[in-house]
Scaffold this motif. Structure first.
Motif, PDB file in Angstrom:
ATOM      1  N   MET A 249      -7.938  -3.652  -1.091  1.00  0.00           N
ATOM      2  CA  MET A 249      -7.086  -4.443  -1.971  1.00  0.00           C
ATOM      3  C   MET A 249      -7.803  -5.717  -2.392  1.00  0.00           C
ATOM      4  O   MET A 249      -8.491  -6.340  -1.589  1.00  0.00           O
ATOM      5  CB  MET A 249      -5.773  -4.801  -1.273  1.00  0.00           C
ATOM      6  CG  MET A 249      -4.877  -3.613  -1.004  1.00  0.00           C
ATOM      7  SD  MET A 249      -3.289  -4.089  -0.279  1.00  0.00           S
ATOM      8  CE  MET A 249      -3.802  -4.398   1.425  1.00  0.00           C
TER       9      MET A 249
ATOM     10  N   ALA B 256       0.836  -1.207   0.000  1.00  0.00           N
ATOM     11  CA  ALA B 256       0.000   0.000   0.000  1.00  0.00           C
ATOM     12  C   ALA B 256       0.870   1.256   0.000  1.00  0.00           C
ATOM     13  O   ALA B 256       0.574   2.234  -0.694  1.00  0.00           O
ATOM     14  CB  ALA B 256      -0.918   0.000   1.216  1.00  0.00           C
TER      15      ALA B 256
ATOM     16  N   VAL C  43      -5.384  -2.223  -6.034  1.00  0.00           N
ATOM     17  CA  VAL C  43      -5.422  -1.382  -4.844  1.00  0.00           C
ATOM     18  C   VAL C  43      -6.199  -0.114  -5.169  1.00  0.00           C
ATOM     19  O   VAL C  43      -5.897   0.573  -6.153  1.00  0.00           O
ATOM     20  CB  VAL C  43      -3.999  -1.015  -4.368  1.00  0.00           C
ATOM     21  CG1 VAL C  43      -4.065  -0.083  -3.159  1.00  0.00           C
ATOM     22  CG2 VAL C  43      -3.207  -2.271  -4.017  1.00  0.00           C
TER      23      VAL C  43
ATOM     24  N   ILE D  84      -8.156   2.337   2.182  1.00  0.00           N
ATOM     25  CA  ILE D  84      -7.433   1.565   1.172  1.00  0.00           C
ATOM     26  C   ILE D  84      -8.042   0.174   1.111  1.00  0.00           C
ATOM     27  O   ILE D  84      -8.187  -0.496   2.138  1.00  0.00           O
ATOM     28  CB  ILE D  84      -5.932   1.457   1.502  1.00  0.00           C
ATOM     29  CG1 ILE D  84      -5.297   2.844   1.537  1.00  0.00           C
ATOM     30  CG2 ILE D  84      -5.220   0.590   0.476  1.00  0.00           C
ATOM     31  CD1 ILE D  84      -3.836   2.829   1.936  1.00  0.00           C
TER      32      ILE D  84
END
Length: 212
Positions: free
Chosen positions: A94, A2, A85, A92
């Motif tokens: 994913m 990230a 992502v 965030i």
């Protein structure tokens, strides 16, 4: 990973991002004024071609290693870990894209795309699989991954089972006992590259999640 994606975005934030349609924003759960940026991130590993391999047997008669000959690329072109992502506001998310996803139009697996046609082609294939635009791509070399883990002081991983694997071609030798343990960058890179798994790519993705 990230952190690598965020760094890539801020280094390239003068580039235009994809314009999402109303339907795409609805699928992603976005309001009209929500900030959103997305990446396909690929972890690069050594690519090699085996020309011959002789088994090495242990005392019990089991194969414990291989004496290998062949070609090793001097650049990492294998993309065994591929992630979508998305950054929305402060969140965030994913999604792991299985490397063995078969692409009928190309008649090849997803992890072969970067090696044949480059990172932007991999980004486009990610878009086709997920059905949403992807703004950018980021490539994470193995040494970058190791340095990132080391800079964090290592990571604690609960190894789910005994891991023993030897790959002379890739210079990869893994020997982990099950249970929680602190891993430095070198050990963590071995953990996510372990291949002797019952469900193959699915179990490998689960190990990536354990590390994350």
């Amino acid at each position: 990973v990230a952190v690598a994606g965020l760094a890539g975005f801020w280094l390239t934030n003068d580039l235009d991002r994809k314009t999402l349609t109303a339907d795409q924003r609805r699928v992603l759960g976005l309001d009209d004024d929500d900030f959103h940026v997305s990446f396909v991130i690929a972890g690069l590993d050594l690519n090699y071609i085996t020309t011959s391999a002789e088994p090495v047997y242990g005392p019990s008669g089991d194969i414990i290693d291989w004496n290998w000959e062949g070609y090793v690329s001097n650049q990492g072109t294998r993309t065994d870990t591929i992630l979508y992502v998305a950054i929305t506001g402060n969140d965030i998310s994913m999604i792991a894209l299985p490397r063995d996803t078969f692409l009928p139009d190309r008649y090849q697996k997803l992890n072969a795309v970067y090696n044949h046609d480059g990172a932007d082609a991999l980004r486009r294939e990610g878009e086709a699989i997920l059905g949403v635009p992807i703004d950018y791509y980021a490539l994470v070399k193995l040494d970058i991954f190791k340095n990132l883990v080391d800079s964090l002081g290592g990571v604690t991983v609960d190894v789910p089972y005994r891991m023993v694997y030897n790959d002379n071609a890739g210079g990869l030798h893994i020997n982990f006992q099950p249970g929680p343990q602190l891993m430095d960058g070198e050990a963590a890179s071995k953990f996510i590259r372990y291949r002797e798994l019952v469900r193959g790519d699915i179990d490998r993705i689960e190990n990536v999640k354990r590390l994350a």
